[in-house]
Design an enzyme around this catalytic site. Structure first.
Site, mmCIF file in Angstrom:
data_model
loop_
_atom_site.group_PDB
_atom_site.id
_atom_site.type_symbol
_atom_site.label_atom_id
_atom_site.label_comp_id
_atom_site.label_asym_id
_atom_site.label_seq_id
_atom_site.Cartn_x
_atom_site.Cartn_y
_atom_site.Cartn_z
ATOM 1 C CE LYS A 1 5.931 13.968 -99.691
ATOM 2 N NZ LYS A 1 5.201 13.875 -100.824
ATOM 3 N NE ARG B 1 4.202 9.725 -105.896
ATOM 4 C CZ ARG B 1 3.296 10.151 -105.034
ATOM 5 N NH1 ARG B 1 2.213 9.441 -104.811
ATOM 6 N NH2 ARG B 1 3.454 11.288 -104.399
ATOM 7 C CE LYS C 1 0.052 18.446 -104.780
ATOM 8 N NZ LYS C 1 1.139 17.513 -104.540
ATOM 9 C CB ALA D 1 1.441 7.850 -100.566
ATOM 10 C CG PHE E 1 0.184 11.764 -98.870
ATOM 11 C CD1 PHE E 1 -0.097 13.098 -99.116
ATOM 12 C CD2 PHE E 1 -0.579 10.811 -99.519
ATOM 13 C CE1 PHE E 1 -1.128 13.484 -99.967
ATOM 14 C CE2 PHE E 1 -1.624 11.180 -100.377
ATOM 15 C CZ PHE E 1 -1.887 12.519 -100.589
ATOM 16 C CG PHE F 1 7.031 28.607 -97.124
ATOM 17 C CD1 PHE F 1 7.532 27.312 -97.139
ATOM 18 C CD2 PHE F 1 5.909 28.887 -97.904
ATOM 19 C CE1 PHE F 1 6.937 26.319 -97.903
ATOM 20 C CE2 PHE F 1 5.306 27.903 -98.668
ATOM 21 C CZ PHE F 1 5.824 26.611 -98.674
HETATM 22 P P1 ADP Z 1 4.231 18.135 -102.183
HETATM 23 O O1 ADP Z 1 5.080 17.343 -103.121
HETATM 24 O O2 ADP Z 1 4.670 18.024 -100.757
HETATM 25 O O3 ADP Z 1 2.780 17.938 -102.352
HETATM 26 P P2 ADP Z 1 4.919 20.371 -103.867
HETATM 27 O O4 ADP Z 1 6.391 20.290 -104.032
HETATM 28 O O5 ADP Z 1 4.057 19.889 -104.976
HETATM 29 O O6 ADP Z 1 4.477 19.687 -102.511
HETATM 30 O O7 ADP Z 1 4.584 21.884 -103.517
HETATM 31 C C1 ADP Z 1 3.255 22.310 -103.279
HETATM 32 C C2 ADP Z 1 3.123 23.769 -103.674
HETATM 33 O O8 ADP Z 1 3.865 24.583 -102.754
HETATM 34 C C3 ADP Z 1 3.663 24.093 -105.061
HETATM 35 O O9 ADP Z 1 2.738 24.934 -105.718
HETATM 36 C C4 ADP Z 1 4.957 24.826 -104.813
HETATM 37 O O10 ADP Z 1 5.215 25.783 -105.799
HETATM 38 C C5 ADP Z 1 4.711 25.475 -103.457
HETATM 39 N N1 ADP Z 1 5.967 25.619 -102.674
HETATM 40 C C6 ADP Z 1 6.848 24.644 -102.364
HETATM 41 N N2 ADP Z 1 7.870 25.133 -101.651
HETATM 42 C C7 ADP Z 1 7.642 26.454 -101.499
HETATM 43 C C8 ADP Z 1 8.345 27.521 -100.848
HETATM 44 N N3 ADP Z 1 9.490 27.301 -100.204
HETATM 45 N N4 ADP Z 1 7.806 28.765 -100.889
HETATM 46 C C9 ADP Z 1 6.639 28.989 -101.533
HETATM 47 N N5 ADP Z 1 5.924 28.026 -102.159
HETATM 48 C C10 ADP Z 1 6.416 26.773 -102.154
#
Ligand code: ADP
Length: 556
Positions: free
Chosen positions: A71, A94, A105, A273, A301, A381
């Site tokens: 997200k 945030r 995370k 959240a 979330f 992905f």
């Molecule tokens: P959220 O905000 O939903 O918790 P994040 O944007 O923080 O998710 O992403 C979570 C993890 O997933 C990060 O480490 C990010 O680099 C990885 N990620 C996000 N999108 C992709 C993608 N398309 N391919 C590989 N890794 C991804």
């Protein structure tokens, strides 16, 4: 592919002065925290009161899974993409809490080529806002115990002090503690506990305040517990709201940083959240709306938690009017909702996707129930197959919902151009305003019932004897005419984290109901949700390190 921290450290940041200048901000408008971070003066907002607002776009998601949805990554990527299209866009995010950073995370500043930087600062301490919030919280806690120790003129019932101490760390050992041990000089022993800072009412107050004086007034209104006659005791009775506001004088100012592509990003306030209301501050969002044509903001979330509270709490209080909503979904996560094991996610499986897509379907309906138009960002992905992508597109076409395949993680803003165009169109089409789900004047149980049935898709709500008593009490004291802040697991639409997909016919169990009178909402704790998380078996902290040259690893 490089790690997030590698990409971030290789990026070419502009001095924050230049980012400010691109928004029309002068030297007087910014307070510098080093070269790449600044606080924005609150005058920036007041001086632009008459100026037309930009368009507010919310980014939300399906119910998260351990597969990750991305997200924040999409939020950052969308802002970068809008800028590439020649729009003046800002991102409003945030502030990460150190609990999840050291827990599972490892970082919360986006990912790949869509990140906010300097990510190692944003993820750790940043400009000290979390410290200020923790201090204000704990000043009140100290004042309460001191008041009792010094003679307890207010007659505070030490068995019924609801105000807890706070710390920005996942530390399960502090959930329940006994304070005041050690004899007479140390006060009266009593049961107490810690919350994580981002679940503290002070965080919520920071995020919902419209000025420093409003913040102070809200601090004064906090209910800290009850006296021996059973009446509520307020923070203002202890006369510390002024000192608490003083501790927050800098924390209340929004923080300015940038993305990897130098798109301005305002990062301010960070309630979770699941156990709190889940959105960045009203002041940050309002400031951003005065500075740009588009403001992309994120609520934590899934849409059942973050978006619901964004719309029913933040936007209601802040007079904000979102124009479109992006729902982030991934094929991997939808397959998990369809019953696939995490180890098997790399294999194409359209049948599992067909079973799991109901989760996205419900979140689409949820957004539409607020009269808002969802645009789906399918965060791509490497393992996604063409048939799986085609299946999702067909499913959404059947529902008349726009979808954009989004590759912002791999390609930065370039990978989000289609999404950006669809968001612009959706925002242009929006007529009138969104509608809140319920009126605040309704009885507490009616409001909870509406959320559970309309948003979660549940059948009924069951209340513990404690919750029933608490509700009666809040009604008796007139502390009930406020929105509800549901505390619920993020993993399921229900209050049971194991019920994936789109569960039906379930009952939601409400264990406790607390008033956050300063924030202006009623917190309703469901299922096994706790306001102090714990660390996992192998915390992300174990892989983090720094060497003598300042090279950092493990913030991913
Ligand atoms: P959220 O905000 O939903 O918790 P994040 O944007 O923080 O998710 O992403 C979570 C993890 O997933 C990060 O480490 C990010 O680099 C990885 N990620 C996000 N999108 C992709 C993608 N398309 N391919 C590989 N890794 C991804």
């Amino acid at each position: 592919m490089k790690s997030d921290i590698q990409i971030a450290q290789e990026s070419k940041m502009l001095p924050i002065r230049d980012i400010g200048a691109s928004l029309g901000l002068s030297e007087d408008d910014l307070e510098y925290y080093g070269k790449y971070k600044a606080k924005i003066s609150l005058d920036v907002l007041s001086e632009r009161e008459g100026r037309e607002d930009g368009k507010l776009i919310l980014v939300t998601a399906i119910n998260p899974t351990p597969a990750g949805e991305g997200k924040s990554t999409v939020t950052v990527g969308l802002g970068q993409a809008l800028n590439r299209l020649g729009k003046k866009a800002l991102i409003a995010l945030r502030e990460p809490s150190m609990g999840p950073v050291f827990g599972v995370k490892g970082g919360a500043a986006g990912g790949g080529y869509s990140q906010v930087v300097p990510m190692e600062d944003i993820n750790l301490h940043f400009t000290g806002d979390m410290h200020a919030i923790t201090s204000a919280n704990n000043l009140l806690a100290a004042a309460i115990d001191n008041h009792v120790h010094q003679g307890n003129d207010l007659g505070i019932d030490i068995r019924r002090i609801t105000w807890k101490r706070a710390m920005d760390m996942n530390d399960r050992a502090l959930r329940d503690v006994i304070v005041g041990l050690g004899g007479k000089p140390n006060g009266y022993p009593r049961e107490d506990g810690f919350m994580i800072t981002v679940a503290s009412e002070i965080m919520a107050i920071l995020c919902l305040s419209t000025s420093l004086m409003d913040l102070k007034e809200r601090m004064g209104r906090i209910v800290i517990g009850y006296d021996l006659k059973g009446e509520p005791v307020f923070c203002r009775d202890l006369k510390v709201e002024g000192a608490m506001a003083l501790l927050m004088k800098d924390a209340i100012k929004p923080n300015l940083v940038q993305t990897l592509e130098n798109t301005p990003a305002i990062i301010h306030g960070g309630p979770f959240a699941n156990i709190a209301h889940g959105c960045n501050s009203i002041l940050a969002t309002r400031t951003a709306l005065k500075l740009g044509e588009y403001v992309i903001t994120e609520a934590g979330f899934g849409a059942d938690l973050g978006a619901e509270k964004f719309l029913d709490i933040k936007c209601r209080f802040g007079g904000l009017k979102p124009k479109a909503v992006v729902i982030v979904a991934t094929i991997r996560a939808l397959k998990l909702h369809g019953g696939v094991q995490k180890a098997d996610l790399s294999h194409p499986d359209v049948e599992a996707l067909a079973r799991g897509i109901v989760n996205l379907e419900k979140q689409i309906e949820n957004i539409q129930s607020f009269r808002l138009t969802p645009v789906i960002a399918l965060n791509k992905f490497a393992t996604d197959s063409d048939e799986e992508i085609a299946f999702i597109k067909e499913f959404l076409a059947g529902k008349g919902v726009e979808v954009a395949l989004t590759e912002v993680w791999e390609k930065g803003g370039e990978g989000g151009l289609d999404l950006a165009k669809k968001v612009i169109e959706a925002a242009d089409r929006m007529e009138g305003d969104y509608e809140v789900l319920y009126g605040t004047e309704s009885p507490i149980k009616d409001k909870i019932d509406t959320i559970v049935k309309k948003i979660y898709g549940g059948k009924s709500v069951a209340y513990s004897a404690t919750a029933d008593k608490q509700i009666l009490e809040l009604e008796k004291f007139g502390l009930d005419k406020m929105p509800i802040c549901m505390a619920k697991t993020q993993y399921s639409l229900s209050d049971n984290p194991k019920l994936l997909g789109r569960p039906e016919g379930f009952e939601v169990k409400v264990n406790e109901v607390r008033v956050s009178n300063g924030a202006g909402f009623i917190v309703c704790l469901t299922g096994d949700i706790m306001t102090m998380p714990g660390l996992p078996k192998v915390p992300a902290a174990e892989v983090m390190d720094i060497d003598e040259n300042g090279n950092i690893v493990g913030l991913f």
